[in-house]
Write an enzyme that holds these catalytic residues in place. Structure first.
Site, PDB file in Angstrom:
ATOM      1  N   SER A 142       0.867  -1.177   0.000  1.00 23.03           N
ATOM      2  CA  SER A 142       0.000   0.000   0.000  1.00 23.03           C
ATOM      3  C   SER A 142       0.902   1.224   0.000  1.00 23.03           C
ATOM      4  CB  SER A 142      -0.858   0.010   1.276  1.00 23.03           C
ATOM      5  OG  SER A 142      -1.509   1.243   1.445  1.00 23.03           O
ATOM      6  N   TYR A 155      -1.794  -0.316  10.578  1.00 24.58           N
ATOM      7  CA  TYR A 155      -1.897  -0.703   9.166  1.00 24.58           C
ATOM      8  C   TYR A 155      -0.600  -0.331   8.434  1.00 24.58           C
ATOM      9  CZ  TYR A 155      -3.577  -1.019   4.359  1.00 24.58           C
ATOM     10  OH  TYR A 155      -3.718  -1.343   3.024  1.00 24.58           O
TER      11      TYR A 155
HETATM   12  N1  LIG Z   1      -8.634  -0.459  -1.077  1.00 27.07           N
HETATM   13  C1  LIG Z   1      -7.591   0.333  -0.870  1.00 27.07           C
HETATM   14  O1  LIG Z   1      -7.735   1.568  -0.761  1.00 27.07           O
HETATM   15  C2  LIG Z   1      -6.206  -0.263  -0.800  1.00 27.07           C
HETATM   16  C3  LIG Z   1      -5.113   0.600  -0.996  1.00 27.07           C
HETATM   17  C4  LIG Z   1      -3.833   0.081  -0.946  1.00 27.07           C
HETATM   18  C5  LIG Z   1      -3.635  -1.264  -0.709  1.00 27.07           C
HETATM   19  N2  LIG Z   1      -4.692  -2.083  -0.504  1.00 27.07           N
HETATM   20  C6  LIG Z   1      -4.428  -3.498  -0.256  1.00 27.07           C
HETATM   21  O2  LIG Z   1      -4.977  -4.265  -1.301  1.00 27.07           O
HETATM   22  C7  LIG Z   1      -5.293  -5.568  -0.827  1.00 27.07           C
HETATM   23  C8  LIG Z   1      -6.713  -5.910  -1.237  1.00 27.07           C
HETATM   24  O3  LIG Z   1      -7.596  -4.997  -0.615  1.00 27.07           O
HETATM   25  P1  LIG Z   1      -9.020  -4.595  -1.243  1.00 27.07           P
HETATM   26  O4  LIG Z   1      -9.062  -3.130  -1.317  1.00 27.07           O
HETATM   27  O5  LIG Z   1      -9.312  -5.394  -2.428  1.00 27.07           O
HETATM   28  O6  LIG Z   1      -9.950  -5.019  -0.003  1.00 27.07           O
HETATM   29  P2  LIG Z   1     -11.258  -5.954   0.082  1.00 27.07           P
HETATM   30  O7  LIG Z   1     -12.173  -5.633  -1.033  1.00 27.07           O
HETATM   31  O8  LIG Z   1     -11.714  -5.837   1.481  1.00 27.07           O
HETATM   32  O9  LIG Z   1     -10.661  -7.423  -0.176  1.00 27.07           O
HETATM   33  C9  LIG Z   1      -9.802  -8.033   0.736  1.00 27.07           C
HETATM   34  C10 LIG Z   1      -9.572  -9.459   0.289  1.00 27.07           C
HETATM   35  O10 LIG Z   1      -8.708 -10.098   1.248  1.00 27.07           O
HETATM   36  C11 LIG Z   1      -9.286 -11.334   1.580  1.00 27.07           C
HETATM   37  N3  LIG Z   1      -8.895 -11.763   2.924  1.00 27.07           N
HETATM   38  C12 LIG Z   1      -9.020 -11.097   4.086  1.00 27.07           C
HETATM   39  N4  LIG Z   1      -8.585 -11.856   5.108  1.00 27.07           N
HETATM   40  C13 LIG Z   1      -8.171 -13.025   4.567  1.00 27.07           C
HETATM   41  C14 LIG Z   1      -7.630 -14.211   5.107  1.00 27.07           C
HETATM   42  N5  LIG Z   1      -7.413 -14.369   6.429  1.00 27.07           N
HETATM   43  N6  LIG Z   1      -7.318 -15.230   4.265  1.00 27.07           N
HETATM   44  C15 LIG Z   1      -7.538 -15.097   2.940  1.00 27.07           C
HETATM   45  N7  LIG Z   1      -8.039 -13.991   2.370  1.00 27.07           N
HETATM   46  C16 LIG Z   1      -8.364 -12.974   3.178  1.00 27.07           C
HETATM   47  C17 LIG Z   1     -10.793 -11.133   1.461  1.00 27.07           C
HETATM   48  O11 LIG Z   1     -11.439 -12.371   1.206  1.00 27.07           O
HETATM   49  P3  LIG Z   1     -12.294 -13.219   2.278  1.00 27.07           P
HETATM   50  O12 LIG Z   1     -12.947 -12.270   3.203  1.00 27.07           O
HETATM   51  O13 LIG Z   1     -13.223 -13.993   1.381  1.00 27.07           O
HETATM   52  O14 LIG Z   1     -11.280 -14.116   2.928  1.00 27.07           O
HETATM   53  C18 LIG Z   1     -10.853 -10.254   0.212  1.00 27.07           C
HETATM   54  O15 LIG Z   1     -10.841 -11.056  -0.938  1.00 27.07           O
HETATM   55  C19 LIG Z   1      -5.061  -5.543   0.676  1.00 27.07           C
HETATM   56  O16 LIG Z   1      -3.808  -6.134   0.961  1.00 27.07           O
HETATM   57  C20 LIG Z   1      -5.045  -4.065   1.007  1.00 27.07           C
HETATM   58  O17 LIG Z   1      -4.265  -3.801   2.151  1.00 27.07           O
HETATM   59  C21 LIG Z   1      -5.990  -1.620  -0.561  1.00 27.07           C
END
Ligand SMILES: NC(=O)c1ccc[n+]([C@@H]2O[C@H](COP(=O)([O-])OP(=O)(O)OC[C@H]3O[C@@H](n4cnc5c(N)ncnc54)[C@H](OP(=O)(O)O)[C@@H]3O)[C@@H](O)[C@H]2O)c1
Length: 242
Positions: A142, A155
């Protein structure tokens, strides 16, 4: 068993960025192994992939913090595809509070999924890549892995850990011809953290992060971009909604 088409494991594939990466890879003829905890969402994604693309897909419901489940994920992938060309460590979570309001549970929750999860999946994929002297690992950190922000102590600490882990992993694996990169996006419009980003006008789409991952997967054999920082600009879709 396919040997010419690449095979990618994507963690956190059930929604958001991981889902977008899975669809992008499927559209670009990469077989996909979809890992996350929510079986229903994984099945919906698999149906969408099968309807629209020619690639093979495999669902392996996986909690990335559970060592046994991670071993199963790797074994089932090898059983079905015989190889792992790409690992996307994308699963991640966030909770946001003033530093002293965080509990030990908040700490364990974020570090277990964001850091231990990356460690475990990588640990069990790497021996296979080392044996083949081939492979690519892309970790989704991130912008919080590069900077700090209000309410983001834990975080940001977990994502700084992912960045440090990735840069060191790169050094461990380069003699085995394995590529390692970290992607650091700013705000992305997903359900991350249980809410939409505060400043939605300044946000990118999950597909923008997927595009960066596909770029990394498409580089020539003698190039490996180490880190991509993606900053959003004004998002017309979001401006029109407000
Ligand atoms: N959205 C943002 O603004 C942003 C910005 C920078 C970086 N990121 C990073 O991008 C990545 C994806 O985030 P996103 O924005 O797509 O969030 P999201 O829509 O909440 O998706 C998170 C994903 O992680 C999975 N997950 C959570 N806990 C897990 C576990 N214990 N085992 C396996 N899978 C797990 C969830 O699936 P299940 O619940 O089905 O397990 C879901 O598929 C993360 O690492 C986040 O830190 C996000």
């Amino acid at each position: 068993m396919s040997n010419t088409i690449k095979t990618a494991i994507i963690t956190g594939a059930s929604k958001g960025i991981g889902k977008a990466i899975s669809l992008n890879f499927a559209a670009n003829n990469i077989d996909v192994v979809l890992a996350a905890r929510n079986k229903t969402q994984l099945k919906q994604l698999q149906d969408e992939i099968e309807e629209n693309y020619q690639v093979k897909s495999l669902i392996v419901p996986t909690d990335v913090t559970d060592e046994i489940q991670v071993k199963t994920l790797v074994q089932k992938t090898l059983d079905q595809f015989g190889k792992i060309d790409i690992l996307i460590n994308n699963a991640g979570v966030g909770r946001f509070k003033r530093a002293d309001e965080f509990t030990l549970d908040d700490y364990n929750y974020m570090f277990d999924i964001n850091v231990k999860g990356v460690f475990l999946v990588t640990k069990y994929v790497v021996p296979h890549m080392v044996a083949r002297e081939s492979g690519q690992i892309i970790n989704i950190a991130s912008i919080a892995g590069k900077n700090g922000f209000k309410t983001g102590t834990l975080y940001a600490a977990s994502k700084h850990a992912v960045v440090g882990y990735t840069w060191s992993l790169r050094e461990d694996l380069k003699e085995y011809k394995i590529k390692v990169s970290v992607v650091c996006p700013g705000s992305v419009v997903t359900e991350f953290g249980g809410k939409k980003p505060d400043k939605v006008e300044w946000s990118m789409e999950p597909e923008d992060v997927a595009f960066a991952c596909y770029y990394l997967a498409s580089e020539s054999d003698y190039v490996n971009t180490a880190e991509i920082i993606i900053k959003p600009r004004l998002n017309p879709r979001k401006i029109n909604q407000s």
